[in-house]
Design a protein around this motif. Structure first.
Motif, PDB file in Angstrom:
ATOM      1  N   LYS A 100       0.848  -1.190   0.000  1.00  0.00           N
ATOM      2  CA  LYS A 100       0.000   0.000   0.000  1.00  0.00           C
ATOM      3  C   LYS A 100       0.882   1.238   0.000  1.00  0.00           C
ATOM      4  CE  LYS A 100      -3.712  -2.352   2.474  1.00  0.00           C
ATOM      5  NZ  LYS A 100      -4.523  -2.420   3.719  1.00  0.00           N
ATOM      6  N   SER A 101       0.555   2.181  -0.870  1.00  0.00           N
ATOM      7  CA  SER A 101       1.383   3.376  -1.002  1.00  0.00           C
ATOM      8  C   SER A 101       0.496   4.579  -1.262  1.00  0.00           C
ATOM      9  CB  SER A 101       2.389   3.208  -2.144  1.00  0.00           C
ATOM     10  OG  SER A 101       3.031   4.426  -2.428  1.00  0.00           O
ATOM     11  N   LYS A 102       0.523   5.551  -0.368  1.00  0.00           N
ATOM     12  CA  LYS A 102      -0.259   6.771  -0.559  1.00  0.00           C
ATOM     13  C   LYS A 102       0.250   7.574  -1.747  1.00  0.00           C
ATOM     14  CE  LYS A 102      -1.575   7.306   4.302  1.00  0.00           C
ATOM     15  NZ  LYS A 102      -1.523   8.196   5.493  1.00  0.00           N
ATOM     16  N   GLU A 103       1.543   7.428  -2.029  1.00  0.00           N
ATOM     17  CA  GLU A 103       2.128   8.189  -3.129  1.00  0.00           C
ATOM     18  C   GLU A 103       1.441   7.890  -4.445  1.00  0.00           C
ATOM     19  OE1 GLU A 103       6.422   8.592  -5.476  1.00  0.00           O
ATOM     20  OE2 GLU A 103       6.222   7.290  -3.709  1.00  0.00           O
ATOM     21  N   PHE A 104       1.050   6.620  -4.662  1.00  0.00           N
ATOM     22  CA  PHE A 104       0.443   6.229  -5.930  1.00  0.00           C
ATOM     23  C   PHE A 104      -1.054   5.959  -5.800  1.00  0.00           C
ATOM     24  CE2 PHE A 104       4.913   4.702  -6.497  1.00  0.00           C
ATOM     25  CZ  PHE A 104       5.260   5.649  -7.433  1.00  0.00           C
ATOM     26  N   GLU A 105      -1.652   6.443  -4.677  1.00  0.00           N
ATOM     27  CA  GLU A 105      -3.087   6.263  -4.489  1.00  0.00           C
ATOM     28  C   GLU A 105      -3.475   4.796  -4.669  1.00  0.00           C
ATOM     29  OE1 GLU A 105      -4.834   8.836  -7.372  1.00  0.00           O
ATOM     30  OE2 GLU A 105      -4.376  10.641  -6.260  1.00  0.00           O
ATOM     31  N   ALA A 106      -2.687   3.920  -4.061  1.00  0.00           N
ATOM     32  CA  ALA A 106      -2.869   2.481  -4.271  1.00  0.00           C
ATOM     33  C   ALA A 106      -4.032   1.962  -3.437  1.00  0.00           C
ATOM     34  CB  ALA A 106      -1.585   1.738  -3.933  1.00  0.00           C
ATOM     35  N   ILE A 107      -5.216   2.340  -3.813  1.00  0.00           N
ATOM     36  CA  ILE A 107      -6.423   1.893  -3.128  1.00  0.00           C
ATOM     37  C   ILE A 107      -7.202   1.027  -4.096  1.00  0.00           C
ATOM     38  CG2 ILE A 107      -8.521   2.620  -1.932  1.00  0.00           C
ATOM     39  CD1 ILE A 107      -7.084   5.276  -1.367  1.00  0.00           C
ATOM     40  N   TRP A 108      -7.375  -0.234  -3.752  1.00  0.00           N
ATOM     41  CA  TRP A 108      -7.991  -1.178  -4.672  1.00  0.00           C
ATOM     42  C   TRP A 108      -8.929  -2.088  -3.915  1.00  0.00           C
ATOM     43  CZ3 TRP A 108      -2.455  -0.867  -4.818  1.00  0.00           C
ATOM     44  CH2 TRP A 108      -1.839  -1.540  -3.760  1.00  0.00           C
ATOM     45  N   ARG A 109      -9.726  -2.801  -4.653  1.00  0.00           N
ATOM     46  CA  ARG A 109     -10.598  -3.826  -4.077  1.00  0.00           C
ATOM     47  C   ARG A 109      -9.912  -5.179  -4.206  1.00  0.00           C
ATOM     48  NH1 ARG A 109     -14.893  -5.227  -6.555  1.00  0.00           N
ATOM     49  NH2 ARG A 109     -14.333  -4.336  -8.571  1.00  0.00           N
ATOM     50  N   SER A 110      -9.993  -5.964  -3.144  1.00  0.00           N
ATOM     51  CA  SER A 110      -9.393  -7.294  -3.182  1.00  0.00           C
ATOM     52  C   SER A 110     -10.024  -8.141  -4.277  1.00  0.00           C
ATOM     53  CB  SER A 110      -9.565  -7.988  -1.825  1.00  0.00           C
ATOM     54  OG  SER A 110      -8.873  -7.288  -0.818  1.00  0.00           O
ATOM     55  N   ASP A 111     -11.332  -8.001  -4.457  1.00  0.00           N
ATOM     56  CA  ASP A 111     -12.014  -8.800  -5.466  1.00  0.00           C
ATOM     57  C   ASP A 111     -11.527  -8.451  -6.872  1.00  0.00           C
ATOM     58  OD1 ASP A 111     -14.239 -10.764  -5.993  1.00  0.00           O
ATOM     59  OD2 ASP A 111     -14.968  -9.089  -7.196  1.00  0.00           O
ATOM     60  N   ALA A 112     -11.215  -7.170  -7.112  1.00  0.00           N
ATOM     61  CA  ALA A 112     -10.699  -6.769  -8.424  1.00  0.00           C
ATOM     62  C   ALA A 112      -9.333  -7.390  -8.680  1.00  0.00           C
ATOM     63  CB  ALA A 112     -10.619  -5.243  -8.509  1.00  0.00           C
ATOM     64  N   LEU A 113      -8.493  -7.448  -7.639  1.00  0.00           N
ATOM     65  CA  LEU A 113      -7.185  -8.077  -7.794  1.00  0.00           C
ATOM     66  C   LEU A 113      -7.322  -9.584  -7.985  1.00  0.00           C
ATOM     67  CD1 LEU A 113      -5.088  -6.198  -5.073  1.00  0.00           C
ATOM     68  CD2 LEU A 113      -5.311  -5.674  -7.506  1.00  0.00           C
ATOM     69  N   ARG A 114      -8.278 -10.188  -7.262  1.00  0.00           N
ATOM     70  CA  ARG A 114      -8.485 -11.631  -7.410  1.00  0.00           C
ATOM     71  C   ARG A 114      -8.954 -11.968  -8.813  1.00  0.00           C
ATOM     72  NH1 ARG A 114     -12.055 -12.039  -4.027  1.00  0.00           N
ATOM     73  NH2 ARG A 114     -10.638 -11.996  -2.261  1.00  0.00           N
ATOM     74  N   LYS A 115      -9.731 -11.097  -9.410  1.00  0.00           N
ATOM     75  CA  LYS A 115     -10.198 -11.364 -10.768  1.00  0.00           C
ATOM     76  C   LYS A 115      -9.062 -11.274 -11.786  1.00  0.00           C
ATOM     77  CE  LYS A 115     -15.084 -10.450 -10.137  1.00  0.00           C
ATOM     78  NZ  LYS A 115     -16.263  -9.605 -10.431  1.00  0.00           N
ATOM     79  N   VAL A 116      -8.017 -10.510 -11.462  1.00  0.00           N
ATOM     80  CA  VAL A 116      -6.828 -10.532 -12.313  1.00  0.00           C
ATOM     81  C   VAL A 116      -6.198 -11.925 -12.277  1.00  0.00           C
ATOM     82  CG1 VAL A 116      -4.487  -9.629 -12.606  1.00  0.00           C
ATOM     83  CG2 VAL A 116      -6.363  -8.065 -12.058  1.00  0.00           C
ATOM     84  N   LEU A 117      -6.083 -12.495 -11.066  1.00  0.00           N
ATOM     85  CA  LEU A 117      -5.526 -13.842 -10.933  1.00  0.00           C
ATOM     86  C   LEU A 117      -6.387 -14.869 -11.663  1.00  0.00           C
ATOM     87  CD1 LEU A 117      -4.506 -13.818  -7.154  1.00  0.00           C
ATOM     88  CD2 LEU A 117      -3.088 -13.291  -9.141  1.00  0.00           C
ATOM     89  N   LYS A 118      -7.705 -14.744 -11.517  1.00  0.00           N
ATOM     90  CA  LYS A 118      -8.610 -15.674 -12.193  1.00  0.00           C
ATOM     91  C   LYS A 118      -8.459 -15.576 -13.699  1.00  0.00           C
ATOM     92  CE  LYS A 118     -12.282 -15.908  -8.691  1.00  0.00           C
ATOM     93  NZ  LYS A 118     -13.716 -15.641  -8.403  1.00  0.00           N
ATOM     94  N   GLU A 119      -8.372 -14.353 -14.214  1.00  0.00           N
ATOM     95  CA  GLU A 119      -8.258 -14.182 -15.659  1.00  0.00           C
ATOM     96  C   GLU A 119      -6.962 -14.800 -16.178  1.00  0.00           C
ATOM     97  OE1 GLU A 119      -9.685 -10.650 -18.203  1.00  0.00           O
ATOM     98  OE2 GLU A 119      -7.615 -10.173 -17.684  1.00  0.00           O
ATOM     99  N   VAL A 120      -5.865 -14.596 -15.443  1.00  0.00           N
ATOM    100  CA  VAL A 120      -4.597 -15.209 -15.834  1.00  0.00           C
ATOM    101  C   VAL A 120      -4.748 -16.720 -15.948  1.00  0.00           C
ATOM    102  CG1 VAL A 120      -2.239 -15.699 -15.096  1.00  0.00           C
ATOM    103  CG2 VAL A 120      -3.141 -13.389 -14.882  1.00  0.00           C
ATOM    104  N   HIS A 121      -5.365 -17.329 -14.928  1.00  0.00           N
ATOM    105  CA  HIS A 121      -5.494 -18.787 -14.923  1.00  0.00           C
ATOM    106  C   HIS A 121      -6.433 -19.269 -16.016  1.00  0.00           C
ATOM    107  CE1 HIS A 121      -7.228 -22.665 -13.371  1.00  0.00           C
ATOM    108  NE2 HIS A 121      -5.946 -22.936 -13.378  1.00  0.00           N
ATOM    109  N   TYR A 122      -7.577 -18.618 -16.178  1.00  0.00           N
ATOM    110  CA  TYR A 122      -8.535 -19.047 -17.204  1.00  0.00           C
ATOM    111  C   TYR A 122      -7.914 -18.996 -18.596  1.00  0.00           C
ATOM    112  CZ  TYR A 122     -12.314 -18.711 -13.747  1.00  0.00           C
ATOM    113  OH  TYR A 122     -13.120 -18.879 -12.653  1.00  0.00           O
ATOM    114  N   LEU A 123      -7.198 -17.911 -18.891  1.00  0.00           N
ATOM    115  CA  LEU A 123      -6.572 -17.795 -20.211  1.00  0.00           C
ATOM    116  C   LEU A 123      -5.449 -18.818 -20.369  1.00  0.00           C
ATOM    117  CD1 LEU A 123      -6.407 -13.906 -20.665  1.00  0.00           C
ATOM    118  CD2 LEU A 123      -7.935 -15.508 -21.824  1.00  0.00           C
ATOM    119  N   PHE A 124      -4.693 -19.045 -19.306  1.00  0.00           N
ATOM    120  CA  PHE A 124      -3.613 -20.042 -19.372  1.00  0.00           C
ATOM    121  C   PHE A 124      -4.177 -21.420 -19.697  1.00  0.00           C
ATOM    122  CE2 PHE A 124      -0.839 -23.270 -17.570  1.00  0.00           C
ATOM    123  CZ  PHE A 124       0.408 -22.868 -18.005  1.00  0.00           C
ATOM    124  N   VAL A 125      -5.240 -21.810 -19.003  1.00  0.00           N
ATOM    125  CA  VAL A 125      -5.844 -23.127 -19.236  1.00  0.00           C
ATOM    126  C   VAL A 125      -6.422 -23.219 -20.644  1.00  0.00           C
ATOM    127  CG1 VAL A 125      -7.686 -24.689 -18.506  1.00  0.00           C
ATOM    128  CG2 VAL A 125      -6.284 -23.540 -16.793  1.00  0.00           C
TER     129      VAL A 125
END
Length: 529
Positions: A100-125
């Motif tokens: 987490k970094s205030k400098e880059f306004e790093a405020i995100w949703r965990s679910d949005a990050l998890r969907k990045v992981l899911k997309e990586v796996h789905y496309l890989f498979v």
């Protein structure tokens, strides 16, 4: 399940992000701990630091299973880091740790990050099959590590050379900055398709085109996907397969994707992402970090000598004179040096299919043919392509002309006074305000909506854990610091998120605005009456 804590003992590194994949079934004996690591980013992080991240993750997974055996750990929110977990396959985990970094306004949703992981796996498979199947094929793990390394680094965009100011729809690594979904992306939904609304006459022409296309394959069953610009027009695939193929098409096949340096308008990321710094990852020849070259099966890069197909490579697709898209990613036939036909694995049927794509102006036609049904391989595919050219070309012209006449541009789905995201979870379809319009919202409005979505995510997760068959219904309206109304409504598998910055001060006014939107654009799905 989601947990929060004041602090953790995670080994934090200045790089800002770690992304790893590990197999809990491997490396159980002393001295073999390296064997469980299948992928780690940044790849040049010392093994001691990698063990620290994976050891903590494994401990958290084991600990949370004591309290929730049926629901896997999804997120840990610490004071300085977000830890996001995704069990891609049984005992194969993907974990993202973000500083987490205030400098880059790093405020995100965990679910949005998890969907990045899911997309990586789905496309890989979709391209390589399951990770477990690769491990069974090569128990040493070198084959799996090589495929994961190149696929994920191509996904992140690490092998591209472009200006750090160029946006790209889903390429996350720009220069030495890793772009992650932030609060500024709260009116987007990864893992969904965006559809084009067509009139009755155009719909009839599209249906006719699909029937003619299917007839070109004769008795061979085939599937198709049709896109106009970066929007879905028609599909004969299952919802999951549609999402996967749509994601790849927008990323690499549509006219905008083929134009180097041009972003998809649906996912413009300029100034709308969270930046975290990454370490140098192009240290060695060919983009493989120097310490991972060779055939050390314990290295995250795997065996450098494996031949790896890299379907996410940038600038590897082009349009041929006959309108078909061609690539040499899958290699070439030894007999005639003609590029081999790409293949994908369908999620629903687990059937491998030849992937063929034809393009006319803004229209992209993708059709899939079962590999098992084509006896003479690429020659049989070429025969089907010839049938398509002879029988479908005129239909394509007509459909493209009708869709172009009805297309009003990138602001086609803008609704004056509203900034919104509409999600149909049952169909994996979303529609949202154009990115250019969302950028007019203030930071306070976007932060408020992002936090509201985080709470909605938690409520949906709790409801799923309590009763998997019960769908959570929610209605939340919040007055933000800047006096904007931030609204969420969830009902019957559909979700509506909205920001009203110029609304009247009363809650009644905001509620009436939502009712009008629901009745006019959602068939009353979110109306209270």
């Amino acid at each position: 399940m989601g947990l929060s804590s004041a602090s953790t003992t995670a080994s934090a590194t200045p790089e800002g992000l770690q992304l790893c994949i590990f197999d809990l079934r491997r490396g159980q004996n002393e001295g073999q701990e390296l064997d469980k690591i299948l992928f780690f980013f940044p790849a040049d992080l010392p093994f001691s630091a990698q063990f620290s991240v994976i050891g903590l993750s494994e401990g958290l997974i084991t600990f949370t299973r004591i309290f929730s055996p049926e629901a896997a750990c999804e997120a840990i929110e610490a004071e300085r880091h977000s830890h996001v977990f995704y069990e891609a396959e049984p005992d194969i985990w993907m974990v993202m740790v973000v500083e987490k970094s205030k400098e880059f306004e790093a405020i995100w949703r965990s679910d949005a990050l998890r969907k990045v992981l899911k997309e990586v796996h789905y496309l890989f498979v979709m391209f390589h099959g399951s990770i477990r199947a690769l491990l069974d094929k090569d128990p040493g793990g070198g084959l799996t590590r090589s495929h994961l390394y190149y696929f994920i680094m191509d996904y992140l965009g690490a092998f591209q050379k472009r200006s750090p100011f160029d946006g790209c729809c889903w390429d996350f690594l720009v220069g030495k900055k890793l772009l992650l979904p932030s609060f500024r992306d709260c009116l987007k939904e990864r893992g969904t398709v965006q559809m084009l609304t067509v009139g009755r006459e155009a719909a009839i022409e599209v249906q006719s085109l699909v029937r003619v296309l299917e007839s070109c394959a004769g008795n061979i069953p085939c599937h198709s996907l049709i896109l106009f610009q970066d929007l879905l027009v028609s599909t004969t695939l299952s919802p999951d397969d549609t999402v996967n193929l749509f994601a790849y098409a927008v990323l690499r096949l549509t006219p905008r994707a083929l134009s180097s340096g041009v972003s998809s308008w649906s996912y413009l990321r300029k100034g709308a992402t969270s930046h975290v710094s990454s370490s140098s990852i192009l240290a060695g020849p060919g983009g493989v970090p120097e310490q991972f070259q060779g055939s050390d099966v314990n290295s995250p890069a795997g065996d450098y000598n494996y031949r790896v197909i890299r379907p996410l490579q940038q600038n590897k697709w082009s349009k041929g004179k006959d309108g078909f898209l061609v690539t040499d990613i899958w290699g070439a036939e030894a007999s005639n040096l003609i590029s081999a036909t790409p293949t994908v694995l369908l999620h629903q049927t687990q059937e491998r299919m030849y992937l063929c794509a034809h393009q006319h102006k803004s229209l992209t036609l993708i059709f899939l043919i079962p590999v098992s049904s084509v006896l003479i391989g690429d020659q049989g595919v070429s025969a089907v392509k010839q049938q398509v050219l002879e029988n479908v070309s005129l239909k394509l012209l007509k459909v493209e002309e009708k869709l172009s006449k009805g297309w009003v541009g990138e602001n086609a789905y803008h609704v004056s006074g509203y900034r919104y995201l509409l999600v149909d979870g049952d169909r994996n379809v979303s529609r949202a305000s154009p990115a250019g319009k969302v950028t007019t919202l203030t930071k306070d409005s976007l932060l408020s909506l992002s936090k509201l979505r985080e709470e909605v995510d938690l409520e949906k997760s709790r409801a799923q854990s309590d009763d998997a068959g019960h769908e959570k219904e929610l209605e939340v309206s919040i007055r933000a610091k800047n006096n904007a109304w931030v609204i969420a409504r969830v009902t019957r598998g559909k979700e509506l998120y909205m920001v009203l910055e110029k609304a009247n001060e009363t809650l009644l006014y905001a509620s009436e605005a939502v009712e009008k939107f629901s009745n006019r654009y959602c068939n009353g799905a979110f109306s209270l009456n």
